[in-house]
Motif scaffolding. Structure first.
Motif, mmCIF file in Angstrom:
data_model
loop_
_atom_site.group_PDB
_atom_site.id
_atom_site.type_symbol
_atom_site.label_atom_id
_atom_site.label_comp_id
_atom_site.label_asym_id
_atom_site.label_seq_id
_atom_site.Cartn_x
_atom_site.Cartn_y
_atom_site.Cartn_z
ATOM 1 N N LEU A 1 -5.527 4.620 -7.535
ATOM 2 C CA LEU A 1 -4.992 4.227 -6.231
ATOM 3 C C LEU A 1 -6.025 3.441 -5.442
ATOM 4 O O LEU A 1 -5.710 2.421 -4.822
ATOM 5 N N ALA B 1 -6.214 9.223 -8.126
ATOM 6 C CA ALA B 1 -6.838 8.751 -6.891
ATOM 7 C C ALA B 1 -7.726 7.540 -7.169
ATOM 8 O O ALA B 1 -7.748 6.580 -6.392
ATOM 9 N N VAL C 1 5.566 9.443 2.701
ATOM 10 C CA VAL C 1 4.381 9.920 1.972
ATOM 11 C C VAL C 1 4.259 11.434 2.069
ATOM 12 O O VAL C 1 4.055 12.132 1.057
ATOM 13 N N SER D 1 2.106 1.705 -3.427
ATOM 14 C CA SER D 1 1.105 2.241 -4.361
ATOM 15 C C SER D 1 0.836 3.710 -4.114
ATOM 16 O O SER D 1 0.628 4.464 -5.074
ATOM 17 N N ILE D 2 0.821 4.140 -2.832
ATOM 18 C CA ILE D 2 0.584 5.556 -2.544
ATOM 19 C C ILE D 2 1.706 6.399 -3.149
ATOM 20 O O ILE D 2 1.461 7.412 -3.822
ATOM 21 N N LEU E 1 -5.715 -0.285 -3.952
ATOM 22 C CA LEU E 1 -5.885 -0.582 -2.532
ATOM 23 C C LEU E 1 -6.968 -1.647 -2.340
ATOM 24 O O LEU E 1 -6.849 -2.520 -1.480
ATOM 25 N N ILE F 1 0.846 -1.202 0.000
ATOM 26 C CA ILE F 1 0.000 0.000 0.000
ATOM 27 C C ILE F 1 0.876 1.244 0.000
ATOM 28 O O ILE F 1 0.623 2.205 -0.744
#
Lengths: 102, 160
Positions: free
Chosen positions: B104, B101, B13, A14-15, B108, A11
């Motif tokens: 994404l 998005a 991030v 992917s972010i 997810l 995850i």
């Protein structure tokens, strides 16, 4: 010791990849574009490392090394192109570079 | 190790987000270095110390120094910062941001189905090197040829 769910690593990858993708799609400065490409390549490497840790094999790390080599070569060529473009057109705006029509 | 993973992931991030919204290119580069170092810590927490060291030396060290040199050669000043700010209008990034998005969320969705904990065991330099100079020796040679090609191309392209 408490373990890490390996999908959390994927995850995270992917972010980071999605953030790099947004960067490639939105920026017009070619140096920012190259930096966003670096972010995406790095996210791919992270996914390989997570897989390598999950199955306890070193193959994923070998693939990461290959990605590292690819990124280094790509950046060298890309930055050389940027310097040459800046010398000729005095801009880093990719929309101004539409003269190259095949 | 688990705490280290989540902490470093959050730092990666956030600093990567800072990279793509910056208007000052040198600040963006510093944030990118921070992001790469955080990813190196993630590698370490996942039990890949060799990859972590290479990430810090090659990515955060060598490649970012290349970027820094080119930015210094381009000599972009206040003018380019204003230009960047005018390019970063909402109508320019809302559509690409939404599309990314959506992609994404789909990713997810796929990833959240599986659920296995694992305790990271260290895969050290020895195992990686044994593979590199065993079955992958041809790939190593090809990588060196790729680097040579990159060197020659960069020299030729950046020449006056």
């Amino acid at each position: 010791m408490q373990g890490i769910p390996y999908e959390h690593g994927l995850i995270l990858a992917s972010i980071l990849f999605a953030i790099g993708l947004v960067g490639v799609l939105t920026r017009r400065n070619i140096v920012f574009l190259l930096m966003s490409l670096e972010i995406m390549l790095n996210a791919c490497g992270l996914a390989f490392i997570v897989a390598s840790a999950r199955w306890e094999q070193a193959d994923g790390q070998v693939m990461f090394l290959m990605i590292l080599t690819l990124a280094a070569a790509e950046v060298a060529v890309g930055l050389g192109l940027i310097i040459q473009l800046y010398r000729r057109y005095h801009t880093v705006d990719i929309d101004r570079l539409s003269e190259m029509k095949g | 190790m688990t705490l280290l993973f989540y902490l470093a992931g959050a730092v990666a991030v956030i600093s990567t987000l800072c990279v793509i919204v910056q208007t000052n290119i040198v600040h963006a580069l510093i944030y990118l270095i921070l992001s790469l170092l955080a990813v190196a810590v993630v590698f370490f927490s996942l039990g890949a110390p060799f990859a972590a060291v290479l990430e810090a030396i090659v990515y955060a060290g060598a490649i970012m120094v290349l970027f820094l040199f080119v930015i210094m050669m381009l000599n972009l000043g206040q003018h380019s910062r204003d230009q960047e700010r005018s390019w970063l209008q909402a109508r320019g990034w809302i559509l690409p941001g939404t599309l990314a998005a959506v992609l994404l969320v789909q990713l997810l969705n796929v990833l959240l189905v599986i659920d296995h904990d694992f305790v990271p065991t260290e895969v050290g330099v020895l195992e990686v090197s044994a593979l590199l100079f065993g079955p992958y020796v041809l790939a190593v040679e090809l990588a060196s040829i790729l680097l040579l090609a990159g060197l020659v191309a960069a020299y030729h392209l950046a020449k006056k």
